[in-house]
Design a protein around this motif. Structure first.
Motif, PDB file in Angstrom:
ATOM      1  N   ASN A 114       0.564  -1.675   0.306  1.00  0.00           N
ATOM      2  CA  ASN A 114       0.061  -0.046   0.295  1.00  0.00           C
ATOM      3  C   ASN A 114       0.649   1.286  -0.313  1.00  0.00           C
ATOM      4  O   ASN A 114       1.406   1.423   1.251  1.00  0.00           O
ATOM      5  N   LYS A 115       0.901   2.376  -0.905  1.00  0.00           N
ATOM      6  CA  LYS A 115       1.885   3.123  -1.572  1.00  0.00           C
ATOM      7  C   LYS A 115       1.501   3.745  -0.643  1.00  0.00           C
ATOM      8  O   LYS A 115       1.847   5.912   0.002  1.00  0.00           O
ATOM      9  N   ASP A 116       0.036   4.142  -0.303  1.00  0.00           N
ATOM     10  CA  ASP A 116      -1.058   5.527   0.209  1.00  0.00           C
ATOM     11  C   ASP A 116      -1.681   4.824   0.979  1.00  0.00           C
ATOM     12  O   ASP A 116      -2.573   4.373   1.391  1.00  0.00           O
ATOM     13  N   GLN A 117      -1.263   5.327   1.790  1.00  0.00           N
ATOM     14  CA  GLN A 117      -1.140   4.308   3.185  1.00  0.00           C
ATOM     15  C   GLN A 117      -2.653   5.715   3.986  1.00  0.00           C
ATOM     16  O   GLN A 117      -3.558   4.750   5.446  1.00  0.00           O
ATOM     17  N   SER A 118      -3.009   6.764   3.295  1.00  0.00           N
ATOM     18  CA  SER A 118      -3.907   7.543   3.643  1.00  0.00           C
ATOM     19  C   SER A 118      -5.415   6.763   2.558  1.00  0.00           C
ATOM     20  O   SER A 118      -6.988   7.570   2.353  1.00  0.00           O
ATOM     21  N   ALA A 119      -5.086   6.226   1.745  1.00  0.00           N
ATOM     22  CA  ALA A 119      -6.692   5.618   0.550  1.00  0.00           C
ATOM     23  C   ALA A 119      -7.096   4.442   1.061  1.00  0.00           C
ATOM     24  O   ALA A 119      -7.018   4.307   2.238  1.00  0.00           O
ATOM     25  N   ASP A 120      -8.256   5.018   0.582  1.00  0.00           N
ATOM     26  CA  ASP A 120      -9.457   4.375   0.744  1.00  0.00           C
ATOM     27  C   ASP A 120      -9.136   2.907   0.718  1.00  0.00           C
ATOM     28  O   ASP A 120      -9.055   2.453   0.035  1.00  0.00           O
ATOM     29  N   GLN A 121     -10.653   2.236   1.299  1.00  0.00           N
ATOM     30  CA  GLN A 121     -10.229   0.631   1.112  1.00  0.00           C
ATOM     31  C   GLN A 121     -11.411   0.617  -0.568  1.00  0.00           C
ATOM     32  O   GLN A 121     -11.732   1.852  -1.300  1.00  0.00           O
ATOM     33  N   ARG A 122      -9.957  -0.272  -1.507  1.00  0.00           N
ATOM     34  CA  ARG A 122     -10.392   0.517  -3.336  1.00  0.00           C
ATOM     35  C   ARG A 122     -10.010  -0.991  -3.530  1.00  0.00           C
ATOM     36  O   ARG A 122      -9.637  -2.591  -3.462  1.00  0.00           O
ATOM     37  N   VAL A 123     -10.368  -1.489  -5.107  1.00  0.00           N
ATOM     38  CA  VAL A 123     -10.670  -2.336  -5.561  1.00  0.00           C
ATOM     39  C   VAL A 123      -9.066  -1.842  -7.092  1.00  0.00           C
ATOM     40  O   VAL A 123      -9.456  -0.219  -6.992  1.00  0.00           O
ATOM     41  N   VAL A 124      -8.197  -2.343  -7.444  1.00  0.00           N
ATOM     42  CA  VAL A 124      -7.756  -1.775  -8.694  1.00  0.00           C
ATOM     43  C   VAL A 124      -7.552  -2.647  -9.656  1.00  0.00           C
ATOM     44  O   VAL A 124      -7.554  -3.612  -9.667  1.00  0.00           O
ATOM     45  N   PHE A 125      -7.405  -1.695 -10.939  1.00  0.00           N
ATOM     46  CA  PHE A 125      -7.119  -2.460 -11.625  1.00  0.00           C
ATOM     47  C   PHE A 125      -5.836  -1.777 -12.799  1.00  0.00           C
ATOM     48  O   PHE A 125      -5.603  -0.562 -12.181  1.00  0.00           O
TER      49      PHE A 125
END
Length: 154
Positions: free
Chosen positions: A84-95
């Motif tokens: 996780n490069k962005d510790q403040s990012a929300d829960q997410r799916v990645v494409f």
């Protein structure tokens, strides 16, 4: 008398086991998360339509990806950990995006936590290689996909 007490013991044992396994399954209740994909995307070689999807955690690393409006569903197994490069990012799916082609690649279930990633499919490798050939890149240099994230809702 012996027969009656044996029946009572057997019933108590069955009820006790049912209570134990019932509470264990409630503790391991499936987690359901949803996201809306505004684009068609691939899971392996399968193409799924744009729309709202539910991801239901079944077991460690295994999820059921199910179309909310349609009948489409796939079992998805996330094999690798994803930093996780962005510790403040929300829960997410990645494409991964190559031009207008999207591939489902990973999930971050909790904010700040590591995620899980799918192995690159053969079809994604073919698409990436096709882009390399068209762009006449140097041998050995990989075409990097654009990462697209969509927020998960619980």
């Amino acid at each position: 008398m012996k027969k009656q007490s044996l029946k009572l013991f057997a019933m108590a044992l069955v009820l006790g086991l049912a209570a134990i396994f019932g509470s264990a399954s409630a503790a391991n209740a499936q987690t359901k998360m949803t996201f809306e994909a505004p684009f068609e995307f691939h899971v392996g070689k399968d193409k799924l339509a744009a729309g709202k999807y539910a991801l239901i955690r079944m077991d460690y690393g295994k999820y059921l990806l199910k179309g909310v409006e349609g009948e489409e569903s796939r079992i998805v197994v996330f094999d690798n950990s994803l930093s996780n490069k962005d510790q403040s990012a929300d829960q997410r799916v990645v494409f991964n995006r190559y031009g207008e082609t999207y591939f489902f690649r990973g999930i971050f279930e909790r904010q700040g936590a590591e995620g899980r990633e799918l192995f690159e499919s053969k079809y994604e490798k073919q698409v990436r290689k096709g882009l390399q050939d068209r762009e006449n890149q140097l041998a050995g240099e990989k075409t990097r996909p654009q990462q697209v994230s969509l927020k998960l809702a619980k």
